[in-house]
Design a protein around this motif. Structure first.
Motif, PDB file in Angstrom:
ATOM      1  N   UNK A 197       0.205  25.852  18.941  1.00  0.00           N
ATOM      2  CA  UNK A 197      -0.117  24.429  18.961  1.00  0.00           C
ATOM      3  C   UNK A 197       1.164  23.654  18.673  1.00  0.00           C
ATOM      4  N   UNK A 198       1.136  22.342  18.867  1.00  0.00           N
ATOM      5  CA  UNK A 198       2.272  21.495  18.528  1.00  0.00           C
ATOM      6  C   UNK A 198       2.325  21.327  17.013  1.00  0.00           C
ATOM      7  N   UNK A 199       3.361  21.872  16.398  1.00  0.00           N
ATOM      8  CA  UNK A 199       3.446  21.865  14.941  1.00  0.00           C
ATOM      9  C   UNK A 199       4.212  20.657  14.389  1.00  0.00           C
ATOM     10  N   UNK A 200       4.734  19.813  15.263  1.00  0.00           N
ATOM     11  CA  UNK A 200       5.497  18.661  14.774  1.00  0.00           C
ATOM     12  C   UNK A 200       4.651  17.741  13.888  1.00  0.00           C
ATOM     13  N   UNK A 201       3.374  17.451  14.262  1.00  0.00           N
ATOM     14  CA  UNK A 201       2.563  16.626  13.360  1.00  0.00           C
ATOM     15  C   UNK A 201       2.299  17.285  12.009  1.00  0.00           C
ATOM     16  N   UNK A 202       2.439  18.617  11.950  1.00  0.00           N
ATOM     17  CA  UNK A 202       2.234  19.333  10.691  1.00  0.00           C
ATOM     18  C   UNK A 202       3.506  19.363   9.849  1.00  0.00           C
ATOM     19  N   UNK A 203       4.605  18.831  10.400  1.00  0.00           N
ATOM     20  CA  UNK A 203       5.861  18.817   9.669  1.00  0.00           C
ATOM     21  C   UNK A 203       6.622  20.124   9.719  1.00  0.00           C
ATOM     22  N   UNK A 204       6.241  21.039  10.615  1.00  0.00           N
ATOM     23  CA  UNK A 204       6.922  22.329  10.709  1.00  0.00           C
ATOM     24  C   UNK A 204       8.185  22.171  11.546  1.00  0.00           C
ATOM     25  N   UNK A 205       9.330  22.557  10.962  1.00  0.00           N
ATOM     26  CA  UNK A 205      10.616  22.401  11.639  1.00  0.00           C
ATOM     27  C   UNK A 205      11.174  23.723  12.145  1.00  0.00           C
ATOM     28  N   UNK A 206      10.838  24.848  11.494  1.00  0.00           N
ATOM     29  CA  UNK A 206      11.402  26.146  11.882  1.00  0.00           C
ATOM     30  C   UNK A 206      10.555  27.266  11.289  1.00  0.00           C
ATOM     31  N   UNK A 207      10.688  28.450  11.872  1.00  0.00           N
ATOM     32  CA  UNK A 207      10.047  29.667  11.368  1.00  0.00           C
ATOM     33  C   UNK A 207      11.071  30.791  11.485  1.00  0.00           C
ATOM     34  N   UNK A 228       9.278  23.335   6.378  1.00  0.00           N
ATOM     35  CA  UNK A 228       8.625  22.042   6.523  1.00  0.00           C
ATOM     36  C   UNK A 228       9.650  20.933   6.334  1.00  0.00           C
ATOM     37  N   UNK A 229       9.445  19.812   7.048  1.00  0.00           N
ATOM     38  CA  UNK A 229      10.346  18.661   6.961  1.00  0.00           C
ATOM     39  C   UNK A 229       9.523  17.394   6.800  1.00  0.00           C
ATOM     40  N   UNK A 230       9.971  16.535   5.892  1.00  0.00           N
ATOM     41  CA  UNK A 230       9.297  15.265   5.685  1.00  0.00           C
ATOM     42  C   UNK A 230       9.424  14.379   6.931  1.00  0.00           C
ATOM     43  N   UNK A 231       8.379  13.589   7.254  1.00  0.00           N
ATOM     44  CA  UNK A 231       8.477  12.681   8.407  1.00  0.00           C
ATOM     45  C   UNK A 231       9.501  11.575   8.215  1.00  0.00           C
ATOM     46  N   UNK A 232       9.820  11.225   6.963  1.00  0.00           N
ATOM     47  CA  UNK A 232      10.856  10.237   6.658  1.00  0.00           C
ATOM     48  C   UNK A 232      11.835  10.878   5.682  1.00  0.00           C
ATOM     49  N   UNK A 233      13.126  10.735   5.957  1.00  0.00           N
ATOM     50  CA  UNK A 233      14.125  11.380   5.114  1.00  0.00           C
ATOM     51  C   UNK A 233      14.478  12.754   5.665  1.00  0.00           C
ATOM     52  N   UNK A 234      15.362  13.454   4.952  1.00  0.00           N
ATOM     53  CA  UNK A 234      15.846  14.737   5.448  1.00  0.00           C
ATOM     54  C   UNK A 234      15.455  15.912   4.550  1.00  0.00           C
ATOM     55  N   UNK A 253       0.811  -1.215   0.000  1.00  0.00           N
ATOM     56  CA  UNK A 253       0.000   0.000   0.000  1.00  0.00           C
ATOM     57  C   UNK A 253       0.840   1.260   0.000  1.00  0.00           C
ATOM     58  N   UNK A 254       0.196   2.393   0.310  1.00  0.00           N
ATOM     59  CA  UNK A 254       0.846   3.701   0.300  1.00  0.00           C
ATOM     60  C   UNK A 254       1.891   3.790   1.403  1.00  0.00           C
ATOM     61  N   UNK A 255       2.996   4.482   1.102  1.00  0.00           N
ATOM     62  CA  UNK A 255       4.109   4.627   2.033  1.00  0.00           C
ATOM     63  C   UNK A 255       4.202   6.062   2.556  1.00  0.00           C
ATOM     64  N   UNK A 256       4.804   6.212   3.736  1.00  0.00           N
ATOM     65  CA  UNK A 256       5.067   7.555   4.267  1.00  0.00           C
ATOM     66  C   UNK A 256       6.193   8.218   3.484  1.00  0.00           C
ATOM     67  N   UNK A 257       7.187   7.434   3.096  1.00  0.00           N
ATOM     68  CA  UNK A 257       8.316   7.972   2.327  1.00  0.00           C
ATOM     69  C   UNK A 257       7.833   8.494   0.975  1.00  0.00           C
ATOM     70  N   UNK A 258       8.455   9.551   0.485  1.00  0.00           N
ATOM     71  CA  UNK A 258       8.151  10.094  -0.832  1.00  0.00           C
ATOM     72  C   UNK A 258       9.463  10.382  -1.557  1.00  0.00           C
ATOM     73  N   UNK A 259       9.366  10.655  -2.830  1.00  0.00           N
ATOM     74  CA  UNK A 259      10.508  11.152  -3.611  1.00  0.00           C
ATOM     75  C   UNK A 259      10.079  12.487  -4.188  1.00  0.00           C
ATOM     76  N   UNK A 260      10.555  13.580  -3.607  1.00  0.00           N
ATOM     77  CA  UNK A 260      10.113  14.894  -4.047  1.00  0.00           C
ATOM     78  C   UNK A 260       8.611  15.031  -3.867  1.00  0.00           C
TER      79      UNK A 260
END
Length: 311
Positions: free
Chosen positions: A272-282, A192-198, A128-135
């Protein structure tokens, strides 16, 4: 397009496809035929038809006709072997593979078998669908169509092909965003930062419009949550653009409406907690700094858009 691969089985790729099917590597029958999934005992082409991807059963020699339907084909490894068990770790070049996918940006990549995915990423996925993406491309894992996978019933494999067919149709989403500019003509951006990968990228604060919300209501909620901005006037429309991306195992086609918001000054702080939204910095960006940066932005021409807006 045939891309001069080190394999007798050519890549079938073109920009902007809906889905690229990725086998593990060419077997001897496919190499002899110079065609993907050419073994007559391989169910790939039958599953492609029964799954609703092709209007009729295609022959492997018709592989380039897939491009007209929005599909393509490639392999995780190029070396021909008697069986996939004969592959070595060095046969898989993850960087080259991802570069190949980024160059054409399909909506999705569907790995035909868990081993094709595992060879590249060193992890055994679920189907099925994966969390990882390519671009911007989402990833999906199908059951193997090889005769070696005959223990999995045809109907079960067909179920996953049909699930993929529905999954590659993107979810439509409306979003509202803000170009927040202070008295020094600096622009406030969110990383924004992907949950998997850098992979990271910078974009304007904002987000999806909830059912029943107006643009202004959604924008005030999003700016309060992401950057703690409460007291502001919503300025004129800056621009509209469409974004296509994969996030949280879902493919989205997002219609973004962006407004100009001017503030004298502001110290951003999330409410709010922005980690689930993928926010890493502002952070605030000077326009010259934005234009000189080699980091990734969304939309890609964000610096030019901001320059035009502020001029």
């Amino acid at each position: 397009m045939a891309s001069g691969t080190p394999s007798s089985v050519p890549d079938v790729l073109a920009p902007g496809l809906a889905c690229v099917f990725c086998g593990i590597n060419p077997g001897r029958v496919s190499a002899a035929a110079a065609a993907h999934f050419a073994n007559p005992r391989n169910d790939f082409w039958r599953l492609l038809h029964d799954g609703g991807f092709t209007p009729r059963l295609y022959d492997p020699q018709e592989q380039f006709a897939l491009l007209e339907l929005g599909y393509g084909a490639t392999n995780a490894a190029y070396r021909t072997t008697p069986g996939s068990g004969d592959l070595r770790r060095g046969d898989f070049d993850r960087a080259a593979f991802e570069e190949r996918i980024r160059a054409v940006e399909p909506r999705a990549v569907a790995f035909v078998g868990k081993e094709a995915y595992r060879g590249l990423y060193g992890e055994r996925p679920e189907l099925g669908a994966q969390v990882r993406v390519i671009g911007r491309s989402g990833l999906f894992v199908l059951p193997s169509t090889s005769p070696a996978n005959a223990a999995v019933p045809y109907e079960e494999r067909l179920r996953w092909f049909r699930e993929l067919r529905g999954w590659i149709e993107p979810v439509e989403r409306r979003a509202v965003r803000a170009i927040v500019v202070d008295a020094d003509e600096r622009v406030l951006l969110v990383q924004f930062k992907r949950p998997v990968g850098d992979e990271t990228w910078w974009g304007s604060p904002g987000g999806g419009i909830d059912p029943g919300e107006s643009h202004e209501e959604a924008l005030r909620r999003e700016l309060r949550e992401e950057i703690g901005l409460e007291d502001f006037d919503v300025g004129p429309l800056a621009w509209e653009h469409e974004g296509r991306f994969a996030w949280g195992r879902v493919l989205y086609r997002q219609q973004n409406t962006t407004y100009l918001v001017r503030v004298p000054q502001h110290e951003p702080r999330a409410t709010i907690d922005l980690e689930p939204e993928g926010v890493a910095a502002v952070r605030w960006w000077a326009l010259d700094e934005l234009e000189a940066s080699t980091e990734q932005f969304a939309p890609p021409d964000l610096a030019r858009r901001v320059r035009t807006l502020l001029s």
